[in-house]
Enzyme design. Sequence first.
Site, mmCIF file in Angstrom:
data_model
loop_
_atom_site.group_PDB
_atom_site.id
_atom_site.type_symbol
_atom_site.label_atom_id
_atom_site.label_comp_id
_atom_site.label_asym_id
_atom_site.label_seq_id
_atom_site.Cartn_x
_atom_site.Cartn_y
_atom_site.Cartn_z
ATOM 1 N N CYS A 102 -13.562 0.743 85.706
ATOM 2 C CA CYS A 102 -12.297 0.601 85.947
ATOM 3 C C CYS A 102 -11.466 -0.567 85.509
ATOM 4 O O CYS A 102 -12.215 -1.580 85.561
ATOM 5 C CB CYS A 102 -12.342 0.654 87.599
ATOM 6 S SG CYS A 102 -12.605 2.216 88.389
ATOM 7 N N HIS B 218 -31.017 7.989 81.786
ATOM 8 C CA HIS B 218 -32.316 8.904 82.201
ATOM 9 C C HIS B 218 -32.926 9.414 81.107
ATOM 10 O O HIS B 218 -32.123 9.924 80.027
ATOM 11 C CB HIS B 218 -31.902 9.991 83.025
ATOM 12 C CG HIS B 218 -31.207 9.803 84.103
ATOM 13 N ND1 HIS B 218 -31.797 9.037 85.398
ATOM 14 C CD2 HIS B 218 -29.640 9.762 84.689
ATOM 15 C CE1 HIS B 218 -30.723 8.718 86.342
ATOM 16 N NE2 HIS B 218 -29.571 9.144 85.921
ATOM 17 N N SER C 48 -17.867 0.342 89.380
ATOM 18 C CA SER C 48 -18.274 0.766 88.233
ATOM 19 C C SER C 48 -19.764 0.970 87.969
ATOM 20 O O SER C 48 -20.679 0.013 88.787
ATOM 21 C CB SER C 48 -17.799 0.236 86.705
ATOM 22 O OG SER C 48 -16.380 -0.175 86.964
#
Length: 264
Positions: A142, A119, A114
């Site tokens: 997950c 950003h 994972s």
Amino acid sequence: MANNLRLHGFNNLTSSLSFNIYDICYAKTEEQRKAYIDYIDELYNAERLTQILKDVTNIIGAHVLNIARQDYEPHGASVTILIAEHELENAAPEQIEPGPGPLPETVVGHLDKSHVTVHSYPESHPDNGISTFRLDIDVSTCGMISPLKALNYLIHSFDSDIVTVDYRVRGFTRDVHGKKLFIDHDITSIQDYLATDTKEAYQMVDVNVYQENMFHTKMLLKDFELDNYLFGTSRRDITFEEARDIEGRLRKEMLEIFYSRNMD
């Protein structure tokens, strides 16, 4: 996830939370616009974004494997954290069942392969004085716990005028009888995972594709106080006519982002 749902082996479902956060302001002069970009660039540099993502990692119960971060010239920053399984043997039901996440208490679950990423994109318009700061954030997990547990914390970590959220579940896992499960929890809307104060503060619209386990929510801040959107000046320093013009520009910018289309 229901307590009576017994799986065969590891939960292989992948849950992904992607959202954009926008902060809007008005900076009249070129000097003020540059100062706003510099302010945002310093406030949300790679070091601070890394700490926010570390907090997210704690909230969703993950273990940090690797951190990559970068500040950019002339502005902007990116951070990516790879995370792996981190489990407590006796997790409380509220730590794995659907519902609003903490702000920012620790939640534990099962995770593997994972990541969390962020950003930043600060920008300004040279003609109309509008400056916009956008953050793109992805949390992919997950296992038994939903990345939506981190949503409230992230919204409260930034000045969020507009938030666009996507949540989707991919893959499948199996129960002990071999039956495929394409989602492991009940969900009708991303709004189910938002705290009450968040839901009261924002106008929200849903676009959901239930048969594909895809959920989309757009959020627009209800409260509009002009002084909160002026950078380098205040309401008392401008005329009534100028204030009305600036408010019109700001509201137009926010509605265009909210509805994803240009308006006359």
